[in-house]
Write a protein that holds these residues in place. Structure first.
Motif, PDB file in Angstrom:
ATOM      1  N   LEU A 362     -32.546 -36.592  23.393  1.00 25.21           N
ATOM      2  CA  LEU A 362     -30.987 -36.058  23.965  1.00 25.21           C
ATOM      3  C   LEU A 362     -30.084 -36.252  22.935  1.00 25.21           C
ATOM      4  N   TRP A 363     -29.975 -37.525  22.531  1.00 25.11           N
ATOM      5  CA  TRP A 363     -28.897 -37.945  21.831  1.00 25.11           C
ATOM      6  C   TRP A 363     -28.584 -37.211  20.463  1.00 25.11           C
ATOM      7  N   THR A 364     -29.911 -36.937  19.789  1.00 27.16           N
ATOM      8  CA  THR A 364     -29.755 -36.326  18.623  1.00 27.16           C
ATOM      9  C   THR A 364     -29.699 -34.999  18.484  1.00 27.16           C
ATOM     10  N   ALA A 365     -30.098 -34.316  19.820  1.00 29.35           N
ATOM     11  CA  ALA A 365     -29.656 -33.233  20.075  1.00 29.35           C
ATOM     12  C   ALA A 365     -28.284 -32.650  19.960  1.00 29.35           C
ATOM     13  N   LEU A 366     -27.707 -33.641  21.185  1.00 29.88           N
ATOM     14  CA  LEU A 366     -26.272 -33.420  21.308  1.00 29.88           C
ATOM     15  C   LEU A 366     -25.183 -33.989  20.024  1.00 29.88           C
ATOM     16  N   LEU A 367     -25.859 -34.828  19.147  1.00 27.15           N
ATOM     17  CA  LEU A 367     -25.294 -34.995  17.889  1.00 27.15           C
ATOM     18  C   LEU A 367     -25.103 -33.754  17.025  1.00 27.15           C
ATOM     19  N   LEU A 368     -26.240 -32.839  17.203  1.00 26.75           N
ATOM     20  CA  LEU A 368     -26.265 -31.684  16.120  1.00 26.75           C
ATOM     21  C   LEU A 368     -25.376 -30.701  16.873  1.00 26.75           C
ATOM     22  N   ALA A 418     -31.142 -33.574  11.493  1.00 26.94           N
ATOM     23  CA  ALA A 418     -29.824 -34.335  11.281  1.00 26.94           C
ATOM     24  C   ALA A 418     -29.644 -34.835  10.096  1.00 26.94           C
ATOM     25  N   LEU A 419     -30.621 -35.610   9.439  1.00 24.72           N
ATOM     26  CA  LEU A 419     -30.270 -36.011   8.017  1.00 24.72           C
ATOM     27  C   LEU A 419     -30.252 -34.964   6.983  1.00 24.72           C
ATOM     28  N   ARG A 420     -30.871 -33.996   7.273  1.00 24.48           N
ATOM     29  CA  ARG A 420     -30.811 -32.954   6.142  1.00 24.48           C
ATOM     30  C   ARG A 420     -29.461 -32.218   6.312  1.00 24.48           C
ATOM     31  N   LEU A 421     -28.934 -31.702   7.743  1.00 23.14           N
ATOM     32  CA  LEU A 421     -27.695 -31.141   7.776  1.00 23.14           C
ATOM     33  C   LEU A 421     -26.417 -31.805   7.728  1.00 23.14           C
TER      34      LEU A 421
END
Length: 429
Positions: A362-368, A418-421
């Protein structure tokens, strides 16, 4: 005759005898001077070293000397130089070059600690109604770019509708059971509190929750009884709904924006799909262990990620170096978000693995989403929720381990995205 010409004042002609006309009748013979006073020049260089060091040309030193009030007479008499530019060139050569780092600018992504803490209060309850109200908040924020009145109209239409639909969904799941009433109250609370948060009224939400906070504070020393245990949450719910109505009333009284364009519904669709997936994953986790979405710390860490990424951008000179620092920032923020959940899971006898993997997803999705990438987290989370729900519904193998597997795969995919973008400088510039 030909030859190089010294354009800077004070060339080779100063080393020769010069006959100059003193007045209309006499000629004056000017002799070479005795050279510069090295001790005086050294003292001046020591006094102005911190300002001469960053200079990139003697003319900058000349401008500095002029700003210090050194006239031509003072330069000749005190320092023994024929003119300003000669002294400036000597000082420029004598003081080593130093290029200090510029003053550290203010962090443009410094989080509002109080606001993040108050927003976390909204998500203290399990996220059932988030299934259908997440899209409403996104629409309201989009309308906020047009005007507060337009955002208020969106909230006025969407909040009651979202609460009704979420209540109906909860009733279908719970059946004719007291849990359906809990779902209805929670849906109404989440819709009203979402209105207050979108409009920036976090402190008003805190005031509405005062009865609930006061009742919880005295529980270790006093048993309030069944009536107060049910009445205080109901009073907090009524206060939250009343506060939301009051905030909407003042917002709708604002002057409408002329020619305000309505955002396309397609822009909100991925956020709605992500809300559906997140709610389903939270419900699946809640079937095994209680889970509360800690969105206050999540929002605070999103701000810290952006601030630390900007600092990393200033501290690196190559794309590879920034990618390495970006990976470190992402790992640090994820670790900070997951670390408090581990002792909480152990204290409640909950299985920590699915909890931590769900929180990371959920947190990584919110980051994107914070960087405008909406479809990727929506698709990944929908796939994870659909797979976990299908296995749970039809009781297929691997059984209860499916949530950990789905959330683990989703977290890895989202971290790679996240790392790629975000591992490039452009999104942070």
């Amino acid at each position: 005759m030909s030859g190089p010409i010294e354009l800077q004042p004070g060339g080779l002609e100063q080393d020769t005898l010069a006959l100059r006309l003193a007045d209309d009748r006499t000629l004056a013979l000017r002799l070479p001077d005795h050279g510069p006073d090295r001790d005086a020049v050294d003292r001046l260089a020591a006094e102005l070293a911190d300002r001469i060091g960053p200079a990139v040309h003697p003319y900058e030193v000349a401008a500095l000397l002029e700003s210090e009030g050194l006239t031509a007479e003072v330069i000749q008499e005190r320092y023994g130089h024929p003119h300003l530019f000669s002294l400036a060139a000597t000082l420029f050569e004598r003081v080593p070059r130093t290029f200090p780092e510029p003053a550290k600018p203010a962090d443009p992504w410094r989080p509002d600690h109080v606001r993040c803490a108050l927003r976390g209060a909204l998500f203290a309850l399990p996220g059932l109604a988030y299934l259908l109200t997440g899209r409403l908040w996104h629409r309201a924020y989009l309308r906020m770019t047009t005007g507060r009145r337009e955002a208020g109209r969106t909230l006025l239409k969407g909040a009651p509708l979202g609460a009704v639909v979420a209540t109906a969904a909860g009733a279908l799941v719970a059946g004719p059971d007291p849990a359906a009433l809990v779902a209805a109250a929670q849906s109404a609370y989440l819709a009203a509190a979402g209105v207050l948060l979108v409009l920036g009224r976090e402190r008003l939400l805190l005031a509405a929750l005062t009865p609930l906070i006061a009742g919880a504070a005295v529980l270790p020393w006093w048993e309030p009884g069944t009536a107060l245990r049910a009445g205080l949450p109901l009073l907090a719910l009524l206060g939250t709904v009343a506060a939301a109505g009051w905030a909407l009333r003042s917002t709708l009284a604002a002057v409408p924006v002329p020619d305000g364009t309505r955002p396309r519904l397609l822009r909100s669709l991925p956020c709605g799909l992500f809300g559906l997936a997140a709610g389903a994953l939270v419900l699946l986790e809640g079937r095994q262990d209680p889970y509360a979405v800690s969105m206050g710390p999540a929002e605070w860490l999103l701000y810290r990620y952006r601030g630390m990424s900007v600092a990393a951008l200033r501290a690196t000179a190559t794309p590879a170096g920034f990618l390495l620092r970006s990976a470190g920032v992402l790992a640090l923020c994820l670790f900070a978000y997951l670390l408090p959940l581990l002792p909480a899971a152990l204290l409640t006898d909950a299985e920590p693995t699915p909890l931590l993997l769900l929180a990371a997803t959920l947190w990584t999705a919110l980051l994107l989403q914070a960087f405008g990438v909406a479809w990727t987290p929506a698709g990944v989370c929908l796939a994870a929720a659909g797979g976990a729900a299908a296995v749970t519904l039809f009781r297929l193998p691997p059984g209860t381990e499916v949530l950990s597997l789905c959330c683990g795969a989703a977290a890895l995919c989202l971290a790679a995205c996240a790392l790629r973008l975000l591992g490039r400088p452009a999104p942070h510039a």
